[in-house]
Design a protein around this motif. Sequence first.
Motif, short mmCIF file in Angstrom:
data_model
loop_
_atom_site.label_atom_id
_atom_site.label_comp_id
_atom_site.label_asym_id
_atom_site.label_seq_id
_atom_site.Cartn_x
_atom_site.Cartn_y
_atom_site.Cartn_z
N GLN A 1 0.84 -1.20 0.00
CA GLN A 1 0.00 0.00 0.00
C GLN A 1 0.88 1.25 0.00
O GLN A 1 1.94 1.29 0.61
CB GLN A 1 -0.90 -0.01 1.23
CG GLN A 1 -1.90 -1.15 1.25
CD GLN A 1 -3.03 -0.84 2.20
OE1 GLN A 1 -4.04 -0.28 1.81
NE2 GLN A 1 -2.87 -1.24 3.44
N HIS A 2 0.40 2.28 -0.67
CA HIS A 2 1.08 3.55 -0.66
C HIS A 2 0.60 4.37 0.54
O HIS A 2 -0.61 4.47 0.78
CB HIS A 2 0.82 4.32 -1.96
CG HIS A 2 1.57 3.78 -3.13
ND1 HIS A 2 1.26 2.58 -3.71
CD2 HIS A 2 2.64 4.28 -3.81
CE1 HIS A 2 2.10 2.35 -4.72
NE2 HIS A 2 2.94 3.37 -4.80
N ALA A 3 1.54 4.91 1.26
CA ALA A 3 1.20 5.68 2.46
C ALA A 3 1.78 7.08 2.38
O ALA A 3 2.87 7.29 1.85
CB ALA A 3 1.70 4.97 3.71
N LEU A 4 1.03 8.03 2.93
CA LEU A 4 1.51 9.39 3.09
C LEU A 4 1.55 9.69 4.58
O LEU A 4 0.52 9.61 5.26
CB LEU A 4 0.57 10.38 2.38
CG LEU A 4 0.90 11.87 2.57
CD1 LEU A 4 2.27 12.20 1.99
CD2 LEU A 4 -0.18 12.75 1.93
N ILE A 5 2.74 9.99 5.08
CA ILE A 5 2.92 10.37 6.48
C ILE A 5 3.11 11.88 6.47
O ILE A 5 4.10 12.40 5.95
CB ILE A 5 4.14 9.66 7.10
CG1 ILE A 5 3.97 8.15 6.99
CG2 ILE A 5 4.32 10.08 8.55
CD1 ILE A 5 5.22 7.36 7.36
N LEU A 6 2.16 12.58 7.05
CA LEU A 6 2.06 14.03 6.86
C LEU A 6 2.11 14.76 8.20
O LEU A 6 1.39 14.42 9.14
CB LEU A 6 0.72 14.31 6.17
CG LEU A 6 0.34 15.75 5.86
CD1 LEU A 6 1.29 16.36 4.85
CD2 LEU A 6 -1.10 15.80 5.34
N HIS B 1 -1.16 -2.08 9.08
CA HIS B 1 -1.61 -2.04 7.68
C HIS B 1 -0.53 -2.55 6.73
O HIS B 1 -0.58 -2.26 5.52
CB HIS B 1 -2.05 -0.62 7.33
CG HIS B 1 -3.24 -0.17 8.11
ND1 HIS B 1 -4.51 -0.64 7.89
CD2 HIS B 1 -3.34 0.71 9.16
CE1 HIS B 1 -5.35 -0.07 8.75
NE2 HIS B 1 -4.67 0.75 9.51
N GLY B 2 0.43 -3.28 7.27
CA GLY B 2 1.45 -3.91 6.42
C GLY B 2 2.55 -2.98 5.95
O GLY B 2 3.27 -3.30 5.01
N ILE B 3 2.69 -1.82 6.62
CA ILE B 3 3.71 -0.86 6.22
C ILE B 3 4.76 -0.81 7.32
O ILE B 3 4.48 -0.38 8.45
CB ILE B 3 3.09 0.54 6.01
CG1 ILE B 3 2.04 0.47 4.89
CG2 ILE B 3 4.16 1.58 5.70
CD1 ILE B 3 1.11 1.64 4.85
N HIS B 4 5.96 -1.28 7.00
CA HIS B 4 7.00 -1.45 8.03
C HIS B 4 8.19 -0.54 7.76
O HIS B 4 8.60 -0.34 6.61
CB HIS B 4 7.44 -2.91 8.07
CG HIS B 4 6.32 -3.85 8.40
ND1 HIS B 4 5.86 -4.05 9.69
CD2 HIS B 4 5.54 -4.63 7.60
CE1 HIS B 4 4.85 -4.91 9.66
NE2 HIS B 4 4.64 -5.27 8.40
N ALA B 5 8.73 -0.01 8.86
CA ALA B 5 9.91 0.85 8.78
C ALA B 5 11.13 0.07 9.24
O ALA B 5 11.01 -0.93 9.96
CB ALA B 5 9.71 2.08 9.67
#
Length: 202
Positions: free
Chosen positions: A3-8, A155-159
């Motif tokens: 998924q594409h994520a925007l951290i704002l 949501h499957g987004i890992h750093a």
Amino acid sequence: MGQHALILGIGNVLWADEGFGVRCVETMAQSWAFDHTVKILDGGTQGLYLLPFLEEADVLLVFDAIDYGLPPGTMKVIEGDEVPAFMGAKKMSLHQTGFQDVIATAQLMGYCPEILILIGCQPVELEDYGGGLRDIVAARIDPAIAIALKKLAEHGIHARPGKGDDRYLADASILRGAYEQGRPSEDAACRTGDDRFFPAAE
């Protein structure tokens, strides 16, 4: 494909605790890296100019100073349909109403991110032009980032630890370190007004 994520981070760093969201994304990019599907953005007070960034995202995570009417430094996480309501329920500045409009416009145009997450912190002080974050709010940056990492992972987004992509952050001259070191003292700047025009204390 992930998924594409925007951290704002949104807010105005020139007004003390208003800069909380911007300082969160700045700190996050210094310590955490994501793959190319994640963008970390200092949204400042750009309002509708942020729409193209929302169009690309499946997940939108926002850091902001929010007046919840709670004790200073209190953090609150809002998700889903409640996010737009909270962004405008008790506005502190023009950027909050502006961002509520951004979400509403994206929804009308059919490309609002499906997943909305807001991590907010109750400010201590806003009426200090040229001021920095108050200590209690600055101390919430790392806990806010920890919450963000956990929510993104759900949501499957890992750093991964390491320097992240800082291409979409502010100019180096107003990053927190430079801003705090280059700012005159409160006495020198008299940021809350000019003593010559304050009425004498009774």
